[in-house]
Design a protein around this motif. Structure first.
Motif, short mmCIF file in Angstrom:
data_model
loop_
_atom_site.label_atom_id
_atom_site.label_comp_id
_atom_site.label_asym_id
_atom_site.label_seq_id
_atom_site.Cartn_x
_atom_site.Cartn_y
_atom_site.Cartn_z
N ALA A 143 45.99 39.94 38.82
CA ALA A 143 47.21 40.66 39.21
C ALA A 143 47.09 41.22 40.63
N ARG A 144 45.89 41.70 40.97
CA ARG A 144 45.70 42.24 42.32
C ARG A 144 45.79 41.14 43.37
N LEU A 145 45.19 39.98 43.11
CA LEU A 145 45.26 38.87 44.06
C LEU A 145 46.70 38.37 44.22
N LEU A 146 47.46 38.37 43.13
CA LEU A 146 48.85 37.95 43.23
C LEU A 146 49.66 38.92 44.08
N ALA A 147 49.44 40.22 43.87
CA ALA A 147 50.15 41.22 44.67
C ALA A 147 49.79 41.10 46.14
N GLU A 148 48.51 40.87 46.44
CA GLU A 148 48.10 40.72 47.83
C GLU A 148 48.71 39.47 48.46
N LEU A 170 42.73 31.30 47.04
CA LEU A 170 43.53 30.53 46.11
C LEU A 170 44.29 29.42 46.82
N GLU A 171 44.33 28.25 46.17
CA GLU A 171 45.18 27.17 46.62
C GLU A 171 46.61 27.44 46.13
N PRO A 172 47.60 26.76 46.74
CA PRO A 172 48.99 27.02 46.35
C PRO A 172 49.25 26.87 44.87
N ARG A 193 48.01 40.72 28.01
CA ARG A 193 48.11 40.53 29.46
C ARG A 193 48.07 39.04 29.76
N TYR A 194 48.81 38.63 30.76
CA TYR A 194 48.75 37.24 31.22
C TYR A 194 47.64 37.11 32.26
N ALA A 195 47.75 37.87 33.32
CA ALA A 195 46.71 37.89 34.36
C ALA A 195 45.77 39.06 34.11
N THR A 196 44.52 38.88 34.48
CA THR A 196 43.57 39.98 34.41
C THR A 196 43.86 40.95 35.55
#
Length: 294
Positions: A213-218, A43-45, A206-209
């Motif tokens: 959500a997993r990528l955001l947490a990581e 992901l980019e910023p 849900r907002y994120a799938t």
């Protein structure tokens, strides 16, 4: 008795059809997420900021770091135009996003912090980022989610038709002195099945799938997104020092807004005096007025 059974089975056709449509709509909603399963996009910023709902904060933090934005303690932010066409730092194309936002803002250069944040979040550049993450299977498609919700709502109305049909079948059976347990059991089974299918098919908001959500947490646990301006993408302005100009500016805008609200309340007209036996400003019926004698 066979007429009662046929009547109940016929009543189940509409809920079954609605249930299939609801299931199909929910499948379309989850298709993009399934296509993203197993992939690990870098992901980019700004893409990460979309997942974390921090796009306006990242925009202002990057503009401030590049010297293109000045934040005041009173709550105003001013965008400078001297280097509007420069690309900005970070991944390729991200400077284009910032330049496009500045151009979309028009000739106005000074904004309240919250107003600018709202304008950036609602702008075409942010919507394009949302669509990109939807296509990547990281965010839910709002259009498909609303379609699935409407399909499940239609199924609820269809399921409600089973109740009057079951009542008619029961009355018919009792009037003919037939076994009343057949319509009761059939009605109970059909209604339970219809409600069960509806609950299982109803898409939760849900907002994120799951993948998003997993990528955001990581990312929030990754050291790359814990320091500097890049940290704003994952953590918002809370990643900046407490004495940072942007945090002070946001607090100043909040204080100014609160002061304006207090001023508006103080200017509000007083409630009319209570009439005979009414409830006045003192909060109880005084008969002769709140301040008068007996």
């Amino acid at each position: 008795m066979w007429l009662v059974v046929v009547l109940l089975l016929g009543a189940a056709v509409w809920p079954a059809r609605a249930g299939l449509r609801c299931r199909a709509a929910r499948g379309a909603l989850r298709r993009a997420e399934r296509s993203a399963a197993g992939r690990e996009p870098d992901l980019e910023p700004y893409e990460l900021a979309v997942l974390a709902k921090n796009v306006p904060e990242l925009f202002m933090a990057r503009m401030y770091a590049d010297g293109r934005l000045v934040a005041s303690r009173s709550g105003d932010v001013t965008i400078t135009r001297a280097n509007e066409t420069t690309g900005g730092s970070g991944a390729p194309g991200e400077g284009d996003f910032e330049t496009a936002v500045v151009r979309a803002l028009g000739s106005r250069s000074t904004w309240g912090f919250r107003l600018l944040a709202w304008t950036v979040a609602q702008g075409p550049g942010s919507r394009a980022l949302l669509e990109r993450l939807v296509a990547m299977g990281l965010l839910e498609d709002e259009v498909l989610r609303r379609r699935a919700e409407k399909a499940c709502l239609r199924m609820a109305w269809a399921s409600a038709t089973i109740a009057p049909v079951g009542l008619v079948a029961l009355v018919w059976t009792l009037a003919r002195n037939e076994d009343w347990r057949v319509p009761v059991v059939s009605f109970t089974v059909l209604l339970a099945a219809a409600l069960g299918v509806r609950v299982a098919s109803l898409p939760g908001w849900r907002y994120a799938t799951g993948t998003g959500a997993r990528l955001l947490a990581e990312a929030r646990a990754d050291d790359r997104w814990k320091h500097g301006t890049a940290a704003v993408a994952a953590h918002g302005l809370a990643a900046l020092p407490e004495d940072h100009d942007l945090r002070i500016c946001r607090e100043g805008d909040d204080r100014r807004t609160a002061a304006l609200l207090r001023e508006e309340r103080s200017r509000a007209p007083a409630p009319p005096p209570a009439r005979d036996g009414g409830v006045g400003a003192c909060g109880m019926g005084c008969g002769g007025g709140c301040g008068g004698g007996v």
